[in-house]
Design an enzyme around this catalytic site. Sequence first.
Site, mmCIF file in Angstrom:
data_model
loop_
_atom_site.group_PDB
_atom_site.id
_atom_site.type_symbol
_atom_site.label_atom_id
_atom_site.label_comp_id
_atom_site.label_asym_id
_atom_site.label_seq_id
_atom_site.Cartn_x
_atom_site.Cartn_y
_atom_site.Cartn_z
ATOM 1 N N HIS A 96 8.826 -4.663 -3.709
ATOM 2 C CA HIS A 96 9.573 -3.442 -4.022
ATOM 3 C C HIS A 96 11.055 -3.801 -4.148
ATOM 4 O O HIS A 96 11.922 -3.038 -3.744
ATOM 5 C CB HIS A 96 9.359 -2.390 -2.932
ATOM 6 C CG HIS A 96 7.927 -1.968 -2.789
ATOM 7 N ND1 HIS A 96 7.425 -1.375 -1.653
ATOM 8 C CD2 HIS A 96 6.870 -2.070 -3.651
ATOM 9 C CE1 HIS A 96 6.120 -1.126 -1.824
ATOM 10 N NE2 HIS A 96 5.764 -1.543 -3.022
ATOM 11 N N GLU A 134 -3.827 -3.004 -2.323
ATOM 12 C CA GLU A 134 -3.738 -3.463 -3.716
ATOM 13 C C GLU A 134 -4.644 -4.668 -3.986
ATOM 14 O O GLU A 134 -4.470 -5.339 -5.008
ATOM 15 C CB GLU A 134 -2.281 -3.824 -4.073
ATOM 16 C CG GLU A 134 -1.279 -2.690 -3.968
ATOM 17 C CD GLU A 134 -1.444 -1.643 -5.065
ATOM 18 O OE1 GLU A 134 -2.430 -1.698 -5.828
ATOM 19 O OE2 GLU A 134 -0.585 -0.748 -5.151
HETATM 20 ZN ZN ZN Z 1 3.808 -1.565 -3.811
#
Ligand code: ZN
Length: 226
Positions: free
Chosen positions: A98, A77
């Site tokens: 998360h 990311e």
């Molecule tokens: Zn993630």
Amino acid sequence: MGAFDDYKRQIVEAARQLVAKGYLMATGGNLSLRVAGRPAFAVTPSNYDYLLMQPDDVCVLDFDLKVLEGERKPSVESAMHGAIYQARADVNAVVHTHQVFASALALINAPIPALFDEQVRFLGRSVEIIPYAPSGTGFLKGNIVKCVKNHHNAYILQNHGALCFGEDLERAAHNVEILEKCAQAYLLALCTEREVSRIPLPVREIAFAKLRGDQKKAEKSGAAHD
Ligand SMILES: [Zn+2]
């Protein structure tokens, strides 16, 4: 001592605390910290256990995602983190988790309205849902850049997780906690199927104005570094 050592140490320390509190699990999520005065950021490595992570495992990238320091593969990311720093001059730290309760809202597509004073003061007028796109893609990056222009400091990624910002890592990590508390309370309130009350609009606007004041100060001190 290297020029980026302090950034790397801060990342490892913040990651350990977020794991200890249950917001990060094993290798899920990622975090980053802007390098003051240059177009670069330190970011956690891809798929590497937070509890094993040492400062040397943290990667330092420029905004073109060129590796300036670090042997490990940077987070998948990383492009999302770099794009956020370019879109938001007030943001110096990004934490993606998360975390469970915010993730539950990510599944029912439920943005969090202004429920608590503290929420608006630190996270923004509401916590919006950023539309789904697969991890690590330009599509997700595009959706995020579009949404973060509303100057909020917390977002829910549809069918994925959460994203929190701060002017430093401590603030971003604290925002992760505020978000999870709000998400949990909101979910419980929704379960009763009774009407969920919100804070009065004028109070919301005063709290958000304070957040914007902080952000403008952070933008100025960032510009002073450039
Ligand atoms: Zn993630």
